[in-house]
Design a protein around this motif. Structure first.
Motif, PDB file in Angstrom:
ATOM      1  N   VAL A   1       0.840  -1.206   0.000  1.00  0.00           N
ATOM      2  CA  VAL A   1       0.000   0.000   0.000  1.00  0.00           C
ATOM      3  C   VAL A   1       0.870   1.249   0.000  1.00  0.00           C
ATOM      4  CG1 VAL A   1      -1.669   1.328   1.344  1.00  0.00           C
ATOM      5  CG2 VAL A   1      -1.958  -1.143   1.100  1.00  0.00           C
ATOM      6  N   SER A   2       1.917   1.273   0.842  1.00  0.00           N
ATOM      7  CA  SER A   2       2.816   2.423   0.901  1.00  0.00           C
ATOM      8  C   SER A   2       3.503   2.627  -0.440  1.00  0.00           C
ATOM      9  CB  SER A   2       3.843   2.203   2.008  1.00  0.00           C
ATOM     10  OG  SER A   2       4.800   3.244   2.014  1.00  0.00           O
ATOM     11  N   PHE A   3       3.940   1.553  -1.050  1.00  0.00           N
ATOM     12  CA  PHE A   3       4.579   1.636  -2.364  1.00  0.00           C
ATOM     13  C   PHE A   3       3.626   2.222  -3.392  1.00  0.00           C
ATOM     14  CE2 PHE A   3       4.474  -0.972  -6.317  1.00  0.00           C
ATOM     15  CZ  PHE A   3       5.537  -0.392  -6.994  1.00  0.00           C
ATOM     16  N   TYR A   4       2.409   1.742  -3.405  1.00  0.00           N
ATOM     17  CA  TYR A   4       1.449   2.181  -4.416  1.00  0.00           C
ATOM     18  C   TYR A   4       1.123   3.659  -4.254  1.00  0.00           C
ATOM     19  CZ  TYR A   4      -2.402   1.757  -7.733  1.00  0.00           C
ATOM     20  OH  TYR A   4      -3.226   1.900  -8.822  1.00  0.00           O
ATOM     21  N   GLU A   5       1.100   4.145  -3.017  1.00  0.00           N
ATOM     22  CA  GLU A   5       0.805   5.552  -2.781  1.00  0.00           C
ATOM     23  C   GLU A   5       1.873   6.472  -3.360  1.00  0.00           C
ATOM     24  OE1 GLU A   5       0.412   5.711   1.411  1.00  0.00           O
ATOM     25  OE2 GLU A   5      -1.701   5.083   1.440  1.00  0.00           O
ATOM     26  N   GLN A   6       3.103   5.940  -3.539  1.00  0.00           N
ATOM     27  CA  GLN A   6       4.206   6.759  -4.052  1.00  0.00           C
ATOM     28  C   GLN A   6       4.368   6.662  -5.566  1.00  0.00           C
ATOM     29  OE1 GLN A   6       7.843   6.579  -1.471  1.00  0.00           O
ATOM     30  NE2 GLN A   6       6.639   5.067  -0.338  1.00  0.00           N
ATOM     31  N   VAL A   7       3.489   5.905  -6.212  1.00  0.00           N
ATOM     32  CA  VAL A   7       3.514   5.787  -7.666  1.00  0.00           C
ATOM     33  C   VAL A   7       2.632   6.869  -8.264  1.00  0.00           C
ATOM     34  CG1 VAL A   7       2.951   4.293  -9.626  1.00  0.00           C
ATOM     35  CG2 VAL A   7       3.968   3.322  -7.559  1.00  0.00           C
TER      36      VAL A   7
END
Length: 958
Positions: free
Chosen positions: A43-49
Motif C-alpha cells: 500500500v505504501s509503495f502504491y501511494e508513491q507511484v
C-alpha cells in the motif's frame, strides 16, 4: 524474511528466489517473493507511484488499491501465481507478477505453459534498469514452474515498458488490438537474450565499482582525537594524495564546527550537510552496524570497511560479516572489505588514496587487485621501485561483497587501464570469473597469482568451496581463458612491466645481444627452457659503448626473422677511462627501440645501478598518454610512436585488432622494462608470447555445434523424472540403463552389456549379441583392468566363452562378487577416457586422456572449460603427451579423431545444457580408424544450484 502464513499457498516460501542485484546506476537492491506480510509495504509503495504510472499499469485511473486488490497481490501459490518485489531499505520500489493462463486467456494451472506478466516501478526509480532486471528473474521463476511463454498487454504510450520487453532479446510476436499492444515472447534463452543480459551485467557491476573509485566526497569514520591510528592514517593519505573532492572526519567525540588536520569534523555522517559518496569505516567491529545504518539513511553510495574482527576471526565473525553485507545491500550500498586495505585511484581528476598505503603510487596504466593487505604492500612497493605507475588499486580483504569479478567488469571498459594484475586467494564464482577473464583478455592482459593453491585451505574470512582438481589443472583452465597465470608476485610484477610498456610479440623468435658472452648464453638457455626460439646471441664484447648497443638493437629489430629482443648489459670502462653511464645507455636503447615500435624489448642489467630507473623514469607507463578511444579493441599495451612508424609496423598488429582501430599518439620517450636476471626477463617475455598467441587464436574461437539429433527438451524431462525418484540432495548415480538412455538423447550410443550371473546366462547373452564377444567383470576393483585378467576378448563360440567364464571365477572369485557381463566385440583401436565434472571452484570441466596407465599413473590428462568449441575439442585431443598414439605413431593406423572430437562436443553440450548433470564418465571409448565405440558409461545427477552463472543477474549470497 518470514514465510507466508496464507494456507492457500501450495508451496513453501521459495527462499532461493531471493537475490541481491546491481542496478544500472551501480546501486544495489533486493529481489524477493511477495508474501501476505507485505500488505502495508504494498500500500505504501502504491501511494508513491504517480497517477500516470498507475494508469499505464491498470489502463484506467486507479488512485488506490482496494482490500481485495491488496489480498490478491500479496497472496500467491508460488506456482500459477507469483509476485516478486524489488526492495531498498526494506521498502518496495517495484513489483512484478505473473498469472498462468490458458489459450483463452483465463486463469489456468499446469500443463498450461503461458502466463500474463505485469510490472509496476516507482517513478523515482524508473531509468535504473529495475524492470529489465525483474524480467530476468521472473522469467527464471516461470521457467522453473513450467511456463514457457509470457504475454503482456501494454498501452502504446507506455514506451518505456515496451522497450523493456523488446530489448530483452527474446523471440517475440507483437500485435495491436483494441488500442492495446500485445507482446508474446518465449522464455527460452537465446544467444541475443544472453548477450543483452551479459552486457547489462557488465555495465551495472562496472558502474558500481566506478562509484567506489571516483567519489566526489569521502567521509573517514573513526578518526581519533589524537594523531595516529587507522582513521588518522587514511585521512592523512587522502590529503597527501591531493584528493580533488570534499573530505570529512567523523567521530562521535568531535564537536561540530571543528577541524581535524584541516578537515571538517562531524559527530556523525548524518550531521554532514552535503552528500557523501564514499565512507571509509575504521571503527571497532561492534560499532560498524550503527555506522552502516547511519550511512544508509544518509544516502552514502559505498563503503570501504577497514575494520577487522569478521570472517577471519571464526564462526562469530563470519556471521557478523554476513550481517554486514546484508545490512549494506539493504540500503543499496556496496562494500569493499571488511578487513580491507583500501582503494586508490591516481586519475588526475580524482587523486584518491583511501588506503593504508603511506605513499600514493605514480599515475600509470596498470590496475591492481589483491585479497591480502600484506601482498598489496609488497606489490605497491615492487611496482614503485621498478618505476611503474597504477591507474587503480583495490585491496579487498575478506572480499565479502566487491570481488575480483567486479573489478574485471570495471577495468574492461576503463580507458585508463591497459593491464590488470590480480592476487587471488580464492575465486568465489569460478564460472563467472573464467567467463569475464576470457572476455577481458581479448582486449587487455590479465596476470594472476593464486595464493593458497597447494594447501587446499581457503583463507579465513573467505566463504568458498575448495576445488577437487589439482593445481596444475586449475592453472591450465585459467590459461585456456586467456589468463596469464604466474607463480609469484615477483613474476607478476615482471610480466606486468613488460605488458604495460611493450607491444605484444608476433612470435617466439628472440634476438639476444649484449656485452657479456656468458650472460648471452644464459639468456639463450633460459629461452629454450621457456619454449621460445632464440637466435644465436650477438656478443658486442666488453668494449661496447652505448652507441654500439643502439646500432645492434636497431639491426636486431629490423630483422624480419626476429620477434623480440633481449639486451644484456654489464658495467664497462671506456678507452678514455670513463665508466658506465646508465643515462646514456638508456637514451640510446630507447632511441633504437622507438624506431621499431612493433617489437618488444627487454633489458637485463647486472650491477648497473640506475639503468632500470633511467629506462623507466622518462615515461613510467606513459601516465600522460591520452586514453585510447572506448571502441578500440586492439592491443592496449602496444608502445607508442609517431603515426608513420605505427603505420609502417602494421603487419605486427595483433590479429584481433580492427582495421580502423586508431593508434595511440606519441607519449614521449620509449619505455623499456629492465630486469636484474636473465631468467626473469625471459619468463616475462615467454608469458607475453603465449598470451599473444592466445589472442590470435581467440580472434577465431570456433563454434559450439548444434547437432540435429540432440533432444534437449526430452533429456530435461527425463532428468526431472530421475531426480524426482531420489530425494537425496547430494544427488544420485544413475543405473546403467538410465544413463545410457540419457546419453542417447545427445547422440551418444553406449554399447549394450548384458549381465552374466552364470555361464548359461553368458551364453544366452552372447547369442543375443552375436559372436565374437567379450566377457568382463564390473567389480570396482577389477573394472577397466585388462592387465589383471578381468577382461577376455574375441570369444568366438560357446566353448571359448564357457572356458573363459570358468577361468575368471577360478582366478577372482564367485560371480556374485565379479558381476560379469557380456558385450559384443568392437573394431580394434585406441582405448581412451572422456570425463566431465562440475568442480566447486573451477566450474564445468571436460577431460580427456588415454585409458589406463597414461591417465591414471602418469596423469596424462588434458582439460577444457565447458562449453567447448570445435577448436577446443581439436586442441584437447592433441594436447596430451600420448597424442601421437592417435595419429599413426610408429606406423600404426591413425584413428578417427573427428569422431572423437564430435563425442567430446556432445558430452560438453549435455553438461552445459543441464546443470543437473554433475558428472559423466565414458570409459573405455575405443577409437578405431573408422568410428568409435563407447563401451562403458556412468552419469551422476544432482539438484541444480539455486543460482548459477547461467541464471539471471545476481550478486553472490552471504
Amino acid at each position: 524474511m518470514q514465510t507466508p502464513s496464507d494456507q492457500q499457498d501450495r508451496h513453501d516460501y521459495p527462499a532461493h528466489w531471493e537475490a541481491d542485484v546491481v542496478l544500472r546506476d551501480g546501486g544495489t537492491a533486493r529481489i524477493r517473493p511477495i508474501t501476505a506480510e507485505d500488505a502495508e509495504r504494498l500500500v505504501s509503495f502504491y501511494e508513491q507511484v504517480s497517477d500516470e504510472s498507475k494508469y499505464y499499469r491498470f489502463f484506467a485511473p486507479y488512485p488506490r488499491l482496494s482490500a481485495k486488490d491488496v489480498h490478491r497481490f500479496t497472496h500467491h501459490d508460488q506456482v500459477d501465481r507469483v509476485g516478486l518485489a524489488v526492495t531498498v531499505g526494506g521498502e518496495f520500489i517495484a513489483t512484478v507478477r505473473y498469472d498462468r493462463i490458458d489459450e483463452r486467456g483465463m486463469a489456468a494451472s499446469a500443463p498450461a505453459d503461458e502466463a500474463e506478466v505485469a510490472f509496476l516501478v516507482q517513478d523515482a526509480h524508473q531509468g535504473r534498469g529495475v524492470a529489465s532486471t525483474l524480467l530476468e528473474h521472473i522469467a527464471a521463476v516461470a521457467r522453473e514452474r513450467g511456463i514457457r511463454r509470457f504475454a503482456a498487454e501494454v498501452l502504446p504510450a507506455n514506451s518505456k515498458m515496451i522497450k523493456v520487453f523488446t530489448d530483452a532479446g527474446y523471440q517475440q510476436k507483437r500485435s495491436f488490438e483494441d488500442g492495446v499492444v500485445r507482446l508474446e515472447f518465449d522464455l527460452e534463452p537465446t544467444d541475443r537474450s544472453l548477450a543483452v543480459q551479459r552486457a547489462r551485467e557488465q555495465r551495472a557491476e562496472g558502474r558500481s565499482v566506478q562509484r567506489l573509485l571516483t567519489p566526489g566526497s569521502v567521509a573517514v569514520i573513526g578518526v581519533g582525537r589524537a594523531s595516529g591510528g587507522v582513521g588518522h592514517s587514511v585521512l592523512a593519505n587522502l590529503r597527501e594524495s591531493g584528493f580533488t573532492g570534499r573530505l570529512y572526519a567523523v567521530n562521535s567525540a568531535f564537536d561540530e564546527g571543528t577541524e581535524v588536520a584541516g578537515v571538517p569534523a562531524h559527530r556523525s555522517v548524518a550531521a554532514i550537510g552535503e552528500p557523501v559518496d564514499l565512507a571509509v569505516v575504521a571503527v571497532p567491529a561492534d560499532r560498524v552496524p550503527q555506522v552502516v545504518a547511519e550511512c544508509g539513511e544518509r544516502g552514502v553510495r559505498g563503503l570501504v570497511v577497514l575494520s577487522a574482527g569478521y570472517g577471519e576471526s571464526g564462526a562469530e565473525g563470519r556471521e557478523r560479516q554476513r550481517e554486514l553485507v546484508r545490512q549494506a545491500r539493504s540500503y543499496g550500498m556496496r562494500i569493499i572489505g571488511p578487513n580491507a586495505f583500501g582503494v586508490i585511484n591516481t586519475a588526475e581528476d580524482v587523486r584518491l588514496n583511501a588506503s593504508l598505503a603511506p605513499q600514493s603510487p605514480a599515475r600509470g596504466r596498470i590496475g591492481l587487485f589483491t585479497q591480502s593487505g600484506a601482498i598489496g604492500i609488497a606489490l605497491l612497493s615492487g611496482l614503485h621501485r621498478r618505476g611503474a605507475g597504477l591507474s587503480t588499486f583495490v585491496g579487498s580483504g575478506n572480499r565479502a561483497d566487491v570481488s575480483g569479478n567486479d573489478l574485471l567488469q570495471y577495468w574492461f571498459e576503463d580507458p585508463d587501464t591497459d593491464v590488470t594484475l590480480m592476487y587471488l586467494e580464492t575465486i568465489g564464482n569460478p564460472r563467472k570469473f573464467t567467463r569475464l577473464a576470457r572476455r577481458s583478455a581479448t582486449v587487455k592482459p590479465l596476470v594472476v597469482v593464486q595464493g593458497a593453491r597447494h594447501s587446499g585451505i581457503a583463507p579465513t574470512g573467505h566463504a568458498v568451496q575448495a576445488t577437487r582438481l589439482p593445481h596444475a589443472t586449475v592453472s591450465a583452465l585459467l590459461r585456456q581463458a586467456g589468463v596469464i597465470r604466474v607463480d609469484t608476485v615477483t613474476e607478476m610484477v615482471d610480466a606486468g612491466l613488460l605488458l604495460a610498456g611493450q607491444p605484444l610479440p608476433a612470435g617466439p623468435r628472440v634476438g639476444i645481444l649484449g656485452n657479456s658472452e656468458s650472460l648471452g648464453l644464459l639468456t639463450y638457455d633460459a629461452c629454450i627452457a621457456d619454449g621460445l626460439r632464440p637466435l644465436p646471441p650477438r656478443d658486442l664484447t666488453t668494449g661496447a659503448v652505448p652507441a654500439d648497443f643502439r646500432a645492434a638493437l636497431a639491426d636486431a629489430l629490423s630483422d624480419d626473422g626476429c620477434d623480440a629482443v633481449i639486451v644484456n648489459a654489464i658495467p664497462w670502462v671506456g678507452e678514455d677511462g670513463a665508466t658506465t653511464d646508465p643515462e646514456t645507455l638508456a637514451t640510446e636503447l630507447r632511441a633504437a627501440a622507438a624506431g621499431c615500435p612493433a617489437k618488444p624489448v627487454a633489458v637485463v642489467h647486472v650491477e648497473l645501478g640506475g639503468l632500470a630507473e633511467a629506462l623507466s623514469a622518462a615515461a613510467s607507463t606513459r601516465p600522460d598518454a591520452p586514453a585510447p578511444p572506448a571502441g578500440d579493441t586492439g592491443d592496449p599495451v602496444r608502445a607508442t610512436a609517431a603515426a608513420e612508424q605505427a603505420e609502417a609496423a602494421a603487419p605486427a598488429r595483433p590479429a584481433d585488432a580492427p582495421a580502423d582501430a586508431p593508434d595511440e599518439p606519441a607519449a614521449g620517450p620509449y619505455r623499456i622494462p629492465a630486469y636484474p636476471a636473465a631468467e626473469r626477463a625471459v619468463r616475462a617475455l615467454a608469458e607475453a608470447v603465449k598470451y599473444a598467441q592466445w589472442r590470435r587464436e581467440a580472434a577465431e574461437p570456433g563454434r559450439v555445434h548444434e547437432y540435429d539429433d540432440i533432444d534437449e527438451h526430452g533429456a530435461a524431462g527425463r532428468i526431472d523424472d530421475l531426480l524426482a525418484k531420489d530425494a537425496d540432495a547430494r544427488g544420485t548415480t544413475l543405473a546403467p540403463a538410465d544413463a545410457h538412455e540419457l546419453l542417447g538423447r545427445y547422440g551418444i550410443r553406449v554399447r549394450e552389456a548384458l549381465p552374466a550371473p552364470d555361464p548359461d546366462a553368458a551364453v544366452r547373452a552372447a547369442r543375443t549379441l552375436g559372436y565374437p564377444v567379450a566377457l568382463k567383470t564390473t567389480a570396482p576393483h577389477l573394472r577397466h583392468r585388462a592387465d589383471l585378467g578381468g577382461v577376455r576378448l574375441d570369444l568366438a563360440d560357446e566353448e571359448q566363452l564357457r572356458r573363459a567364464y570358468q577361468e575368471l571365477t577360478n582366478a577372482f572369485g564367485k560371480p556374485a562378487e565379479l558381476r560379469p557381463v557380456v558385450q559384443g566385440m568392437v573394431p580394434r583401436g585406441v582405448d581412451t577416457v572422456v570425463r566431465a565434472v562440475i568442480d566447486p571452484a573451477a566450474g564445468a570441466v571436460l577431460s580427456f586422456g588415454l585409458a589406463g596407465a597414461p591417465s591414471e599413473l602418469l596423469g596424462d590428462t588434458a582439460h577444457r572449460l565447458i562449453p567447448v568449441t570445435d577448436r577446443d575439442a581439436g586442441s584437447l585431443v592433441r594436447s596430451i603427451r600420448t597424442a601421437p598414439l592417435l595419429f599413426g605413431w610408429r606406423g600404426s593406423a591413425p584413428v578417427d579423431t573427428p569422431a572423437l572430437e564430435e563425442l567430446l562436443q556432445r558430452v560438453s553440450r549435455l553438461v552445459d545444457d543441464h546443470p543437473e548433470v554433475v558428472a559423466v564418465t565414458l570409459e573405455p571409448v575405443v577409437v578405431a580408424p573408422h568410428g568409435l565405440s563407447v563401451l562403458g558409461a556412468s552419469v551422476r545427477l544432482a539438484p541444480p544450484p539455486a543460482r548459477d552463472d547461467l541464471g539471471p543477474r545476481t550478486l553472490p549470497g552471504y
